[in-house]
Write a protein that holds these residues in place. Structure first.
Motif, short mmCIF file in Angstrom:
data_model
loop_
_atom_site.label_atom_id
_atom_site.label_comp_id
_atom_site.label_asym_id
_atom_site.label_seq_id
_atom_site.Cartn_x
_atom_site.Cartn_y
_atom_site.Cartn_z
N PHE A 29 -3.32 -4.84 -7.24
CA PHE A 29 -4.17 -5.28 -6.13
C PHE A 29 -4.17 -6.79 -5.99
CE2 PHE A 29 -5.99 -0.98 -6.15
CZ PHE A 29 -5.94 -0.74 -4.79
N ALA A 89 -0.99 -7.50 -4.23
CA ALA A 89 -1.12 -7.03 -2.85
C ALA A 89 -1.96 -7.99 -2.01
CB ALA A 89 -1.73 -5.63 -2.83
N TRP A 117 0.84 -1.20 0.00
CA TRP A 117 0.00 0.00 0.00
C TRP A 117 0.88 1.26 0.00
CZ3 TRP A 117 -3.92 -2.27 -1.64
CH2 TRP A 117 -4.27 -3.53 -1.16
#
Length: 175
Positions: A58, A61, A36
């Motif tokens: 994402f 992540a 992030w």
């Protein structure tokens, strides 16, 4: 798991202090924010990512988050399964080294020769935790449990149970 003998009962369970789990978890928690922070850094630097690149980011992540969560669960499992079980006849020392690696040792309470408490540092003193060393008769191996909460109370329990076990052993032998 652990089989108790006839007439044997669990008197006390000893685990490491919660502080140990928190320290290991806080270090791991820092890793949660790395993806992030990278994403935020790219946005601040003015990089404009396409929808495809953002979706891929994402996805990576989330995999990062999943691996971090699994690592935390391994740390928690090792913390929870690393335990000393004090019964009215013996002490069972279970040391968990990984998900599939464990050492189990035991010794009779009447064999205890010495119980030593070691509290080093300001944080262990303020949070009331330390190491307990137990020396047994005829053994060169010292049994150690590290970072025990309220070690003086645990020592008192061990000495009380040791004295009771010695008296019970003498009565059993007819001395």
């Amino acid at each position: 798991m652990i089989k108790l003998f006839e007439g044997e009962r669990v008197v006390y369970e000893i685990r490491r202090h919660w502080y140990v789990l928190v320290v290991e978890s806080l270090f791991l928690a820092l890793f949660l924010f790395i993806p992030w922070l990278i994403f935020l850094g790219l946005d601040i630097a003015g990089f404009h990512l396409s929808i495809k690149e953002v979706s891929l980011f994402f996805f990576v992540a989330l995999i990062w988050l999943f691996v971090t969560w699994i690592t935390f669960m391994v740390i928690w499992t090792n913390y929870y399964l690393d335990v000393w079980i004090v019964t009215n006849k013996r002490i069972i020392d279970i040391e968990q080294y990984g998900l599939f690696s464990r050492d189990v040792s035991e010794f009779r309470l009447d064999r205890i020769q010495d119980v030593t408490i070691e509290v080093k540092g300001i944080l262990p003193t303020l949070l009331h935790f330390g190491n307990i060393h137990v020396q047994t008769a005829g053994e060169t191996h010292k049994f150690i449990i590290k970072n025990v909460p309220k070690p003086y109370r645990v020592r008192d329990v061990l000495i009380k149970e040791h004295d009771r076990a010695v008296v019970e052993s003498r009565n059993k032998d007819g001395h």
